[in-house]
Enzyme design. Sequence first.
Site, PDB file in Angstrom:
ATOM      1  N   GLU A  41      34.742  18.722 -15.400  1.00 45.97           N
ATOM      2  CA  GLU A  41      35.723  18.582 -16.695  1.00 45.97           C
ATOM      3  C   GLU A  41      36.153  16.893 -16.368  1.00 45.97           C
ATOM      4  O   GLU A  41      36.485  16.615 -15.256  1.00 45.97           O
ATOM      5  CB  GLU A  41      36.893  19.352 -16.519  1.00 45.97           C
ATOM      6  CG  GLU A  41      37.924  19.028 -17.423  1.00 45.97           C
ATOM      7  CD  GLU A  41      38.715  20.331 -17.763  1.00 45.97           C
ATOM      8  OE1 GLU A  41      39.612  20.232 -18.710  1.00 45.97           O
ATOM      9  OE2 GLU A  41      38.787  21.175 -17.016  1.00 45.97           O
ATOM     10  N   CYS A 245      40.277  23.340 -20.162  1.00 47.84           N
ATOM     11  CA  CYS A 245      41.100  23.002 -21.286  1.00 47.84           C
ATOM     12  C   CYS A 245      40.402  21.829 -22.103  1.00 47.84           C
ATOM     13  O   CYS A 245      40.928  21.728 -23.483  1.00 47.84           O
ATOM     14  CB  CYS A 245      42.267  22.605 -20.640  1.00 47.84           C
ATOM     15  SG  CYS A 245      43.234  23.895 -19.925  1.00 47.84           S
ATOM     16  N   ASN A 375      37.797  29.126 -23.643  1.00 46.51           N
ATOM     17  CA  ASN A 375      38.295  29.064 -22.309  1.00 46.51           C
ATOM     18  C   ASN A 375      39.652  29.389 -22.023  1.00 46.51           C
ATOM     19  O   ASN A 375      40.689  28.735 -22.715  1.00 46.51           O
ATOM     20  CB  ASN A 375      38.288  27.382 -22.015  1.00 46.51           C
ATOM     21  CG  ASN A 375      38.774  26.937 -20.606  1.00 46.51           C
ATOM     22  OD1 ASN A 375      38.400  27.088 -19.734  1.00 46.51           O
ATOM     23  ND2 ASN A 375      39.923  26.511 -21.034  1.00 46.51           N
ATOM     24  N   GLU A 376      39.967  30.348 -21.304  1.00 47.07           N
ATOM     25  CA  GLU A 376      41.299  30.959 -20.894  1.00 47.07           C
ATOM     26  C   GLU A 376      42.260  31.099 -21.910  1.00 47.07           C
ATOM     27  O   GLU A 376      43.428  31.103 -22.035  1.00 47.07           O
ATOM     28  CB  GLU A 376      42.003  29.742 -19.948  1.00 47.07           C
ATOM     29  CG  GLU A 376      41.293  29.607 -18.626  1.00 47.07           C
ATOM     30  CD  GLU A 376      42.401  28.385 -17.821  1.00 47.07           C
ATOM     31  OE1 GLU A 376      43.154  28.238 -18.416  1.00 47.07           O
ATOM     32  OE2 GLU A 376      41.931  28.239 -16.600  1.00 47.07           O
TER      33      GLU A 376
END
Length: 650
Positions: A41, A245, A375-376
């Site tokens: 990331e 994120c 994602n999450e």
Amino acid sequence: MKKLTRLLALAATVALATPVVAQTAAGGKPISPDLFGIFFEDINYAADGGLYAELVQNRSFEYAPGDHDGWNPLTSWEFLREGFATGSLSVESAAPLHADNPHYVQLRVETPFQKGAGLRNVGFDGIPLKAGEKYDFSVWARLKSSAAVPLLVQLRDPKGAVLAETTLSAQAGEWQQLRATLAPSATEAAASLAVLATGKGVVDLDMLSLFPQKTFRNRPNGLRADLAQTIADLHPKFIRFPGGCLAHGDGLDNLYDWKKTVGPVEQRKGQRNIWNYHQTAGLGYFEYFQFCEDIGAKPLPVVAAGVSCQNSGGTWKIGGTGQQCVPIADMQAYTQDVLDLVEYANGPVSSPWGAKRAAAGHPKPFGLTYIGIGNEDKQTPEFRERFKLLYDAMRRQHPEITIIGTVGPGPKGEDYDQGWAFANQLNVPMVDEHYYETPRWFMTNNKRYDRYDRSKAKVYVGEYASWGNTLYHALAEAAYMTALERNGDVVQLASYAPLLAKEGHTQWKTDLIYFTNTTVAPSVNYQVQQLFGQNQGDTYHAGVVTLPTGATADTTVAASCVRDAKSGDIILKLVNTVATPQLFSIDLTRFAGLKTAAARTVLTGPKDATNTFTSPRTVMPKATAYKAAKRFTYTAAPYSLTVLRVPGRR
């Protein structure tokens, strides 16, 4: 009795060394061959100023205050008027090089007085140069006057001494790319790039770039060689990108759009990074796919599930939800973007997006087999509606792709429970679990996946770490990784996070690999990940290792035994997280055709030892020969990970 014992030991050794016609796998449970990989990331300046080898910061003048407090289009640039030269510099946007790259500088030189006027870039904490190596410079220029304007290009040390220089000529006309190669005369860690117009005129400049020719695998627009090699040395079976994120961004206008990261770099669209800086997209989807191929790792891209991060707008600070959703009316177009991604990776050159991949220099498909959606994400009705639209479309058109869903940011809680229920309802083949916990949590949850239902979704442990870079933290992770191997039938993939962190520019600690412009410092945690990555297997064998008498697997020690079908080797991993030696008993009698000459690698040291820039990097794996037997005991040193690799036959 002693004589009989010696004879039995000799017989066992001879039997162990005796070759056989065929190697038996001796049962064993098949586990994922892709178990250990990496998560990349763009956090902690991992891309620009890090893995991406570009040495010029803000090369296209697109920095803005919204990217980072105090930034502007001239951040990292300085206006130069050498000697008695007169002129001015301004940032313009009329008729840019490309609409997605709208800003450029206009240099007006009134009286050059030979030395000229121009601008200087200081790179990312300086531009690192090595004597004698070659660096490729390029710039896009547009001349407003009729007479050609010479451009003097220099690499300078901090005192202004010239280390390399060349002269280019900007000709009258529209945007043109000028190129040159520079070879500095001295090594300098904090050099700068200067570009001076030495003739009178008005010239527009954009996309000023400086790349070392020695990138990883010598790729143009490539990766920093030493950092990329450090990653490659982990032997990852997959690479997840472009992040967590970052993938679903800070609001809808900040979703990561893969299509804006491919094609000529001057046509890519940079944007604000969710981690509070700018990302140029120079390291884009083509480069990610190419890196995967270069190191033999499977690509695992993650796309937003039609919603932004629930923490968009800083709502995490007040406990609210800032999840923003792509309008349902736009979901068909968004879904097509995701389908186009598969075509870009795997489509024939005759397909629209396969042709774009081929135009970038890669006619052969990249072989995409995994894709993550979300994602999450907060398990809202809006998220579930959009996820299902994407999931159904992918299943219809690409049943060959394994889709990975999401079950929140932690190992339990509302999003975790609802995420699993939703995944089971849709029969999602795999879900992405994340957790950052203490070493104690990892030790006491060693049996977490022993209890998982094998008939339901498989698991990708997409982000995990134990909040520390000491040896003890790394060993807690190692103990947990033995459990991932033991449960490799349900846990298909796992990756530590974050991967990279630039010293002085971190938004998250702890990380796997720390670096500066000139040095790389793999953490102790990296050493554990590397030992597991280099010693992966495809079957797990229970009952081979007996833990020390009285030891509790959940709190002190752990072990695993896997077999690598390709080599036939048996690989034992023994973890001791306490201050006293621990005795493991090993029984290899079920395996035929093993040899006695094994390899042993031990990682050990003081409990609080670290491998950082501020501490001596003394905690390093040490490899020695080891003589195995059919049955033997092994004493693991205090605070240690031991890998025993016993050679076998395929």
